[in-house]
Design an enzyme around this catalytic site. Sequence first.
Site, mmCIF file in Angstrom:
data_model
loop_
_atom_site.group_PDB
_atom_site.id
_atom_site.type_symbol
_atom_site.label_atom_id
_atom_site.label_comp_id
_atom_site.label_asym_id
_atom_site.label_seq_id
_atom_site.Cartn_x
_atom_site.Cartn_y
_atom_site.Cartn_z
ATOM 1 N N GLU A 82 0.839 -1.210 0.000
ATOM 2 C CA GLU A 82 0.000 0.000 0.000
ATOM 3 C C GLU A 82 0.875 1.262 0.000
ATOM 4 O O GLU A 82 0.541 2.256 -0.634
ATOM 5 C CB GLU A 82 -0.917 0.034 1.229
ATOM 6 C CG GLU A 82 -2.024 -1.026 1.252
ATOM 7 C CD GLU A 82 -3.172 -0.736 0.294
ATOM 8 O OE1 GLU A 82 -3.213 0.354 -0.299
ATOM 9 O OE2 GLU A 82 -4.023 -1.631 0.126
ATOM 10 N N HIS A 120 -4.844 4.051 3.177
ATOM 11 C CA HIS A 120 -4.606 2.647 3.548
ATOM 12 C C HIS A 120 -3.219 2.446 4.155
ATOM 13 O O HIS A 120 -3.076 1.898 5.253
ATOM 14 C CB HIS A 120 -4.777 1.726 2.323
ATOM 15 C CG HIS A 120 -6.138 1.823 1.702
ATOM 16 N ND1 HIS A 120 -6.452 1.246 0.500
ATOM 17 C CD2 HIS A 120 -7.263 2.447 2.117
ATOM 18 C CE1 HIS A 120 -7.714 1.514 0.200
ATOM 19 N NE2 HIS A 120 -8.227 2.242 1.172
ATOM 20 N N GLU A 170 -7.595 -4.693 -7.617
ATOM 21 C CA GLU A 170 -8.472 -4.179 -6.556
ATOM 22 C C GLU A 170 -9.274 -5.332 -5.951
ATOM 23 O O GLU A 170 -9.528 -5.367 -4.752
ATOM 24 C CB GLU A 170 -9.416 -3.093 -7.086
ATOM 25 C CG GLU A 170 -8.706 -1.837 -7.584
ATOM 26 C CD GLU A 170 -8.185 -0.926 -6.463
ATOM 27 O OE1 GLU A 170 -8.089 -1.364 -5.312
ATOM 28 O OE2 GLU A 170 -7.873 0.241 -6.758
ATOM 29 N N ASP A 202 -13.091 -0.198 0.807
ATOM 30 C CA ASP A 202 -12.612 0.754 -0.220
ATOM 31 C C ASP A 202 -12.184 0.001 -1.482
ATOM 32 O O ASP A 202 -12.508 0.390 -2.603
ATOM 33 C CB ASP A 202 -11.355 1.508 0.272
ATOM 34 C CG ASP A 202 -11.687 2.743 1.111
ATOM 35 O OD1 ASP A 202 -12.857 2.943 1.463
ATOM 36 O OD2 ASP A 202 -10.737 3.503 1.414
ATOM 37 N N GLU A 203 -11.428 -1.079 -1.275
ATOM 38 C CA GLU A 203 -10.903 -1.840 -2.426
ATOM 39 C C GLU A 203 -12.058 -2.402 -3.258
ATOM 40 O O GLU A 203 -11.991 -2.418 -4.490
ATOM 41 C CB GLU A 203 -9.989 -3.000 -1.973
ATOM 42 C CG GLU A 203 -8.881 -2.641 -0.997
ATOM 43 C CD GLU A 203 -7.757 -1.782 -1.565
ATOM 44 O OE1 GLU A 203 -7.916 -1.208 -2.651
ATOM 45 O OE2 GLU A 203 -6.714 -1.674 -0.881
#
Length: 331
Positions: A82, A120, A170, A202-203
């Site tokens: 990240e 993240h 993702e 979020d991903e």
Amino acid sequence: MFHYTTMTKLNIRLEVMQTIEKSMDEMMLKYLKPIETNWQPTDFLPESDSPGFFEEIKEIQETAKTMEYDLWAVLIGDTITEEALPTYESWLMSVEGVSQDGKNGWSRWIRAWTAEENRHGDLLNKYLYLSGRVNMKAMEISTQYLISDGFDIGTGHDPYKNFVYTSFQEMATNISHRRVASLSKQSGNARLAKICGVIASDEARHASAYIDFITKIFEFDPSEAMLAFADMMRNKIVMPAHFLRETGGSIGSLFSHFSDAAQRIGVYTTQDYIEILETLLEKWNIDKIKDLNGQAEKSRDYLLELPDRLKRISERIKIPQEQYKFSWVGI
Ligand SMILES: [Fe+2]
Ligand SMILES: [Fe+2]
């Protein structure tokens, strides 16, 4: 649909990008969250000006001790991945059809996506720092190396290949953060479960956006989209941290130690890779797409047979059971 009689492949890609760009405001509203109401790393961490700060840190350090070695190593590797966000942002900015000049909608998307993603690494890094169970300096050296070394994901500057890649990635990060969340919960670490859970969601949102971009690309340019998808799968989707290395080491086997640990604890497995592929085949209705040229028809056949082929291969793969000693993991 665009026609190839008078236009080059690149020109058509640029037309497709411009066409999709027209609905960028709508897509940003749908797939990204307003900054003012979005979560921030601080929401999940002790506040350093609160009287209970040291108590909370004690609790973080106690629960961190209960996490098993492989899970802890994978969490650190995920954090480094990240933290290498500058590589991903700068790469996407060089995709055909993306420009930082004027009001280009694609660069607006990439900046806003980056701004969400940036939380993240920030959140995970702060948590790991407080946990007392990480050799932070070793982790920081790996992070600096990874950003400095960049990556080679086999997409070139092709928007089609890049958005196939980001759709896949993702989804992969959604799965791995989600699994780390549930394993953390099982070991009694509710805070870390929550942290990885919000990141995973979020991903998932980001995955939906990139999948939607490719859905639109299939509508406008089906044969080239099919060829791009098949090409990415033929070369295998490499993980963004495949150049991972640690202090004193060179690029080589470290990433495979990280991915072996993830396989051993079921955070991200070959089976997941196959399932992501199956989901994408379904989402993009690969078996129903019409108006393909001969080469794209062949690519479609290849893609539809691929999950079964990978399943047969994966049955023969043995995951090394021996734990690797990462320099990042403290006691
Ligand atoms: Fe992320
Ligand atoms: Fe992501």
